[in-house]
Scaffold this active site. Structure first.
Site, short mmCIF file in Angstrom:
data_model
loop_
_atom_site.label_atom_id
_atom_site.label_comp_id
_atom_site.label_asym_id
_atom_site.label_seq_id
_atom_site.Cartn_x
_atom_site.Cartn_y
_atom_site.Cartn_z
N TYR A 27 0.91 -1.97 0.27
CA TYR A 27 -0.05 0.44 0.28
C TYR A 27 0.72 1.12 0.10
O TYR A 27 1.61 1.71 1.00
CB TYR A 27 -1.08 -0.10 1.15
CG TYR A 27 -2.10 -1.01 1.30
CD1 TYR A 27 -2.11 -2.16 0.16
CD2 TYR A 27 -2.49 -1.27 2.47
CE1 TYR A 27 -3.72 -2.61 0.31
CE2 TYR A 27 -3.69 -2.36 2.37
CZ TYR A 27 -3.80 -2.87 1.63
OH TYR A 27 -4.47 -4.13 1.57
N VAL A 77 -18.96 -2.97 3.70
CA VAL A 77 -19.66 -2.71 3.04
C VAL A 77 -20.03 -1.81 1.24
O VAL A 77 -20.07 -1.33 1.27
CB VAL A 77 -19.59 -1.08 3.73
CG1 VAL A 77 -20.19 -1.27 4.84
CG2 VAL A 77 -18.01 -0.15 3.17
N GLY A 126 -19.08 1.13 0.21
CA GLY A 126 -20.15 2.33 0.26
C GLY A 126 -21.40 1.69 0.13
O GLY A 126 -22.56 2.21 0.39
N THR A 147 -24.59 1.30 2.33
CA THR A 147 -24.48 1.94 3.25
C THR A 147 -26.04 2.60 2.91
O THR A 147 -26.84 2.66 1.96
CB THR A 147 -23.49 3.06 3.53
OG1 THR A 147 -23.14 3.64 2.24
CG2 THR A 147 -21.99 2.46 3.30
N1 LIG Z 1 -6.37 -8.28 -1.51
C1 LIG Z 1 -6.88 -7.97 -0.37
O1 LIG Z 1 -5.56 -8.28 0.54
C2 LIG Z 1 -7.02 -6.34 0.49
C3 LIG Z 1 -8.57 -6.07 -1.18
C4 LIG Z 1 -8.61 -4.81 -1.07
C5 LIG Z 1 -8.94 -4.73 0.90
N2 LIG Z 1 -8.04 -4.96 1.56
C6 LIG Z 1 -8.05 -4.94 3.26
O2 LIG Z 1 -9.30 -4.65 3.56
C7 LIG Z 1 -9.70 -2.97 4.03
C8 LIG Z 1 -11.06 -2.41 4.20
O3 LIG Z 1 -10.95 -3.22 2.54
P1 LIG Z 1 -12.17 -1.82 1.42
O4 LIG Z 1 -11.78 -1.02 1.52
O5 LIG Z 1 -12.58 -2.52 -0.18
O6 LIG Z 1 -14.03 -1.74 2.15
P2 LIG Z 1 -14.99 -1.17 1.66
O7 LIG Z 1 -14.99 -0.79 4.07
O8 LIG Z 1 -16.00 -2.18 1.61
O9 LIG Z 1 -14.84 -0.22 1.49
C9 LIG Z 1 -14.07 0.86 2.02
C10 LIG Z 1 -14.04 2.29 1.29
O10 LIG Z 1 -15.94 2.12 1.33
C11 LIG Z 1 -16.72 3.29 1.37
N3 LIG Z 1 -17.19 3.80 2.81
C12 LIG Z 1 -16.83 3.01 4.08
N4 LIG Z 1 -17.64 3.14 4.78
C13 LIG Z 1 -18.46 4.31 3.83
C14 LIG Z 1 -19.79 4.78 5.37
N5 LIG Z 1 -20.30 4.96 6.13
N6 LIG Z 1 -20.31 5.67 3.75
C15 LIG Z 1 -20.49 5.82 2.43
N7 LIG Z 1 -19.21 5.44 2.02
C16 LIG Z 1 -18.38 4.73 3.16
C17 LIG Z 1 -16.05 4.39 1.12
O11 LIG Z 1 -14.97 4.86 -0.38
P3 LIG Z 1 -14.80 6.54 -0.66
O12 LIG Z 1 -12.99 6.72 -0.26
O13 LIG Z 1 -14.98 6.27 -2.17
O14 LIG Z 1 -15.48 7.39 -0.42
C18 LIG Z 1 -14.09 3.69 1.52
O15 LIG Z 1 -13.46 4.20 1.26
C19 LIG Z 1 -8.69 -2.29 3.27
O16 LIG Z 1 -8.27 -0.97 3.95
C20 LIG Z 1 -8.03 -3.10 3.60
O17 LIG Z 1 -6.78 -3.32 4.31
C21 LIG Z 1 -7.83 -5.92 1.45
#
Ligand SMILES: NC(=O)c1ccc[n+]([C@@H]2O[C@H](COP(=O)([O-])OP(=O)(O)OC[C@H]3O[C@@H](n4cnc5c(N)ncnc54)[C@H](OP(=O)(O)O)[C@@H]3O)[C@@H](O)[C@H]2O)c1
Length: 295
Positions: free
Chosen positions: A50, A200, A203, A206
């Site tokens: 990252y 989520v 998003g 949500t």
């Molecule tokens: N292959 C892997 O190992 C891998 C891959 C992906 C993720 N991960 C890990 O998993 C974590 C979570 O993954 P993810 O970021 O894809 O998950 P996620 O929780 O589905 O998405 C996070 C994004 O969703 C939006 N969001 C979150 N809460 C919200 C709310 N209350 N209201 C509106 N929008 C909201 C935001 O987007 P916006 O910023 O666009 O507003 C935020 O950046 C990552 O940070 C990472 O640590 C690992």
């Protein structure tokens, strides 16, 4: 906050923080991380890849300033060779790469041990015995407390379940992406737990689902069109984030690892977690998905 313990004794807060999308600006990220700590979130998920190490450095700086190392758990990931002067990324799950990379990650994180170290992907063609050997050496040497893999490939997951002593598997898991269901019995049989990333669904699960569907899911997702997604999500009376969290916490999930790019998003997700009852969810409204590749 409630906690769930894995077989090596890692105590995960049921809600963790995925740090991948933290803002690049340190002051902004600091506010999100402070909010997470004050909400009793104690699992912080990162990866060496990252921002080419900068995400680990950011966490290292924050926890040095805030002095919480013994109260929190850090999980990082390895397996991608990256270069500061080019955008090339080379997959490398070798023993040598893992044993060397851990030192760089620990240095960036400003700590002498990592709670969790995960293989950041993986293919069935990899020399998996070498990878497992490297993780076991690191665990024996006390540089990591436990290891796992981040994978959505059933063939890879099954190999690691059968041949390693991993604690966790990180998978995208939520009401819409319910593909992990097909592996739950096998995962539980090995006393392994899931770290549910993407809870989520960017998003979509949500209260902002309508605008998120417009901005991020114009083409739909999996076998859902954008219209069908909106129709199903619009039918649900309960808060969508509470529903997806109830669904996840009624599974063998150690922690829901949600991302947040602002303090308000994190506050909304924490408020949803505070309403969970561990059972009431809307899973029946969604399609039954399963992994169709890498079987
Ligand atoms: N292959 C892997 O190992 C891998 C891959 C992906 C993720 N991960 C890990 O998993 C974590 C979570 O993954 P993810 O970021 O894809 O998950 P996620 O929780 O589905 O998405 C996070 C994004 O969703 C939006 N969001 C979150 N809460 C919200 C709310 N209350 N209201 C509106 N929008 C909201 C935001 O987007 P916006 O910023 O666009 O507003 C935020 O950046 C990552 O940070 C990472 O640590 C690992």
């Amino acid at each position: 906050m409630n906690y769930r313990t894995t077989k090596s004794g890692l105590k995960f807060s049921e809600l963790g923080l995925g740090c991948m999308n933290l803002p690049l600006d340190y002051q902004e990220s600091k506010e999100i991380l402070k909010e997470a700590l004050s909400s009793e979130i104690s699992y912080f998920d990162t990866a060496d890849l990252y921002n080419k190490g900068a995400n680990e450095e950011l966490l290292g700086k924050f926890f040095k300033e805030n002095g919480h190392r013994e109260d929190i758990m850090i999980g990082s990931k390895v397996g991608n060779e990256f270069f500061q002067h080019s955008d090339e990324v080379k997959w490398n799950p070798s023993r040598e790469h893992i044993l060397n990379s851990v030192k760089d990650s620990l240095h960036r994180l400003g700590t002498d041990y990592m709670d969790l170290y995960m293989l950041h992907g993986g293919m069935i063609e990899d020399n998996k015995e070498e990878t497992i050997e490297a993780f076991n050496i690191l665990k024996q040497d006390g540089l990591i407390r436990a290891y796992g893999i981040s994978s959505i490939r059933p063939n890879v997951i099954r190999h690691y379940l059968a041949h390693s002593d991993m604690d966790v598997i990180m998978m995208q898991f939520n009401l819409i992406d319910n593909r992990p269901e097909m592996l739950l019995d096998e995962i539980s049989a090995r006393d392994v737990k899931i770290l549910a990333r993407g809870p989520v669904m960017k998003g979509l699960l949500t209260e902002k689902y309508d605008s998120v569907a417009d901005r991020k899911f114009e083409e739909g997702v999996f076998d859902y069109s954008q219209d069908e997604l909106k129709e199903i999500l619009g039918k649900i009376d309960a808060p969508l984030t509470v529903s997806t969290m109830n669904y996840l916490l009624s599974q063998p999930v150690a922690s829901i690892v949600g991302g947040a790019s602002s303090v308000d998003q994190l506050k909304a997700n924490v408020a949803a977690y505070q309403q969970v009852d561990y059972q009431t969810h809307d899973r029946a409204l969604f399609h039954d998905l399963s992994y169709e590749e890498h079987l």
